[in-house]
Design a protein around this motif. Sequence first.
Motif, PDB file in Angstrom:
ATOM      1  N   GLU A  62     -39.955  -3.497  -2.756  1.00 19.04           N
ATOM      2  CA  GLU A  62     -39.748  -3.921  -1.370  1.00 19.04           C
ATOM      3  C   GLU A  62     -39.732  -5.443  -1.289  1.00 19.04           C
ATOM      4  OE1 GLU A  62     -41.419  -0.958   1.904  1.00 19.04           O
ATOM      5  OE2 GLU A  62     -42.984  -1.578   0.507  1.00 19.04           O
ATOM      6  N   ALA A  63     -38.907  -5.949  -0.357  1.00 20.10           N
ATOM      7  CA  ALA A  63     -38.872  -7.379  -0.066  1.00 20.10           C
ATOM      8  C   ALA A  63     -38.662  -7.541   1.432  1.00 20.10           C
ATOM      9  CB  ALA A  63     -37.755  -8.068  -0.842  1.00 20.10           C
ATOM     10  N   VAL A  68     -35.287  -1.821  -2.348  1.00 22.27           N
ATOM     11  CA  VAL A  68     -34.384  -1.754  -3.493  1.00 22.27           C
ATOM     12  C   VAL A  68     -34.822  -0.566  -4.350  1.00 22.27           C
ATOM     13  CG1 VAL A  68     -33.430  -2.934  -5.486  1.00 22.27           C
ATOM     14  CG2 VAL A  68     -34.060  -4.254  -3.444  1.00 22.27           C
ATOM     15  N   THR A  69     -33.943   0.426  -4.440  1.00 16.60           N
ATOM     16  CA  THR A  69     -34.274   1.661  -5.141  1.00 16.60           C
ATOM     17  C   THR A  69     -33.328   1.860  -6.314  1.00 16.60           C
ATOM     18  OG1 THR A  69     -34.953   2.646  -3.026  1.00 16.60           O
ATOM     19  CG2 THR A  69     -34.608   4.150  -4.877  1.00 16.60           C
ATOM     20  N   GLN A  81     -28.382   0.696  -8.387  1.00 19.52           N
ATOM     21  CA  GLN A  81     -29.287  -0.022  -7.506  1.00 19.52           C
ATOM     22  C   GLN A  81     -28.801   0.104  -6.058  1.00 19.52           C
ATOM     23  OE1 GLN A  81     -32.123  -1.526  -8.622  1.00 19.52           O
ATOM     24  NE2 GLN A  81     -31.600  -0.795 -10.683  1.00 19.52           N
ATOM     25  N   VAL A  82     -29.659   0.628  -5.186  1.00 21.87           N
ATOM     26  CA  VAL A  82     -29.327   0.782  -3.769  1.00 21.87           C
ATOM     27  C   VAL A  82     -30.267  -0.099  -2.957  1.00 21.87           C
ATOM     28  CG1 VAL A  82     -29.118   2.359  -1.823  1.00 21.87           C
ATOM     29  CG2 VAL A  82     -28.540   3.147  -4.131  1.00 21.87           C
ATOM     30  N   THR A  83     -29.682  -1.001  -2.172  1.00 23.22           N
ATOM     31  CA  THR A  83     -30.462  -1.869  -1.291  1.00 23.22           C
ATOM     32  C   THR A  83     -30.326  -1.347   0.130  1.00 23.22           C
ATOM     33  OG1 THR A  83     -30.043  -3.778  -2.718  1.00 23.22           O
ATOM     34  CG2 THR A  83     -30.806  -4.225  -0.481  1.00 23.22           C
ATOM     35  N   TYR A  84     -31.474  -1.110   0.775  1.00 26.32           N
ATOM     36  CA  TYR A  84     -31.474  -0.485   2.108  1.00 26.32           C
ATOM     37  C   TYR A  84     -32.351  -1.280   3.061  1.00 26.32           C
ATOM     38  CZ  TYR A  84     -32.736   2.881   5.760  1.00 26.32           C
ATOM     39  OH  TYR A  84     -32.960   3.498   6.961  1.00 26.32           O
ATOM     40  N   CYS A  85     -31.843  -1.521   4.279  1.00 29.03           N
ATOM     41  CA  CYS A  85     -32.595  -2.228   5.314  1.00 29.03           C
ATOM     42  C   CYS A  85     -33.017  -1.230   6.388  1.00 29.03           C
ATOM     43  CB  CYS A  85     -31.743  -3.341   5.932  1.00 29.03           C
ATOM     44  SG  CYS A  85     -32.610  -4.260   7.236  1.00 29.03           S
ATOM     45  N   ALA A  91     -26.851  -0.434   3.990  1.00 31.24           N
ATOM     46  CA  ALA A  91     -27.142  -0.049   2.611  1.00 31.24           C
ATOM     47  C   ALA A  91     -25.973  -0.437   1.718  1.00 31.24           C
ATOM     48  CB  ALA A  91     -27.416   1.453   2.501  1.00 31.24           C
ATOM     49  N   THR A  92     -26.303  -0.927   0.542  1.00 34.78           N
ATOM     50  CA  THR A  92     -25.276  -1.253  -0.448  1.00 34.78           C
ATOM     51  C   THR A  92     -25.666  -0.616  -1.771  1.00 34.78           C
ATOM     52  OG1 THR A  92     -26.398  -3.321  -1.052  1.00 34.78           O
ATOM     53  CG2 THR A  92     -24.679  -3.435   0.648  1.00 34.78           C
TER      54      THR A  92
END
Length: 227
Positions: A62-63, A68-69, A81-85, A91-92
């Motif tokens: 987490e940031a 980031v999963t 790598q999946v970045t989720y807000c 999500a990207t």
Amino acid sequence: MDQQRHTQKKLDNGNIHTSPKISTHLDIEVHGAQVYSHKVLEEFQEEVKYSIDTCKIRGFSEAGSLEVTTVRDANRDRNYQVTYCQDTFKATCSCRMLERKGIICRHVIWIYSSNGVKKIPELYVVNRWCKDEIRMKMFDYNGEATEDVDIIDGKQIAMSVMWSEIHKTVAMLMGKLKADVDNFSSVIREFKEKLSLYGSPMNKQQQLKKIFGCSASQDITILPPKQ
């Protein structure tokens, strides 16, 4: 063009009046069936099923509001790598399927399902894949909208009526005496003479010049290949 329009209308009718089969228990698939055309939905459903069958978590960090999963895709035998807000639902994914195809991938779907997201974020619903997509208007070489538009003005209606009357009159002359055909031809010639007062129709070269904004080159440098 008529065949393409017929095919498009047939597909539109299927999208509007038929309901696709839902293959999983995920609400996000139900939402996809509501917004996507049948053709695109098939690909989206495949990603939904793979998200259930092949995706597992392999790492997490987490940031702030970002998560980031690392998602393991057993079908492809790779990690992504999946970045989720959480605040914006953005999500990207490192697989870049959204950027390439315009639909979210199985890895993002898995993250959304894990976080209780039941609908595809509006940001990722690409208009051209939707069943209620608004078509762009088509124009002829004079810059006039064709009949295949949402709004038809009075001029277009009048032109359609005129063409209908001409076709009906020609059909009535089938099997008539030559004198009747000659009389009708003379009426048409008189009509053309009256229309000439409004200017002569453009020839092919003039039409092309109006479309492209320049005249065709007189120097021909590209020729058909020799047999």
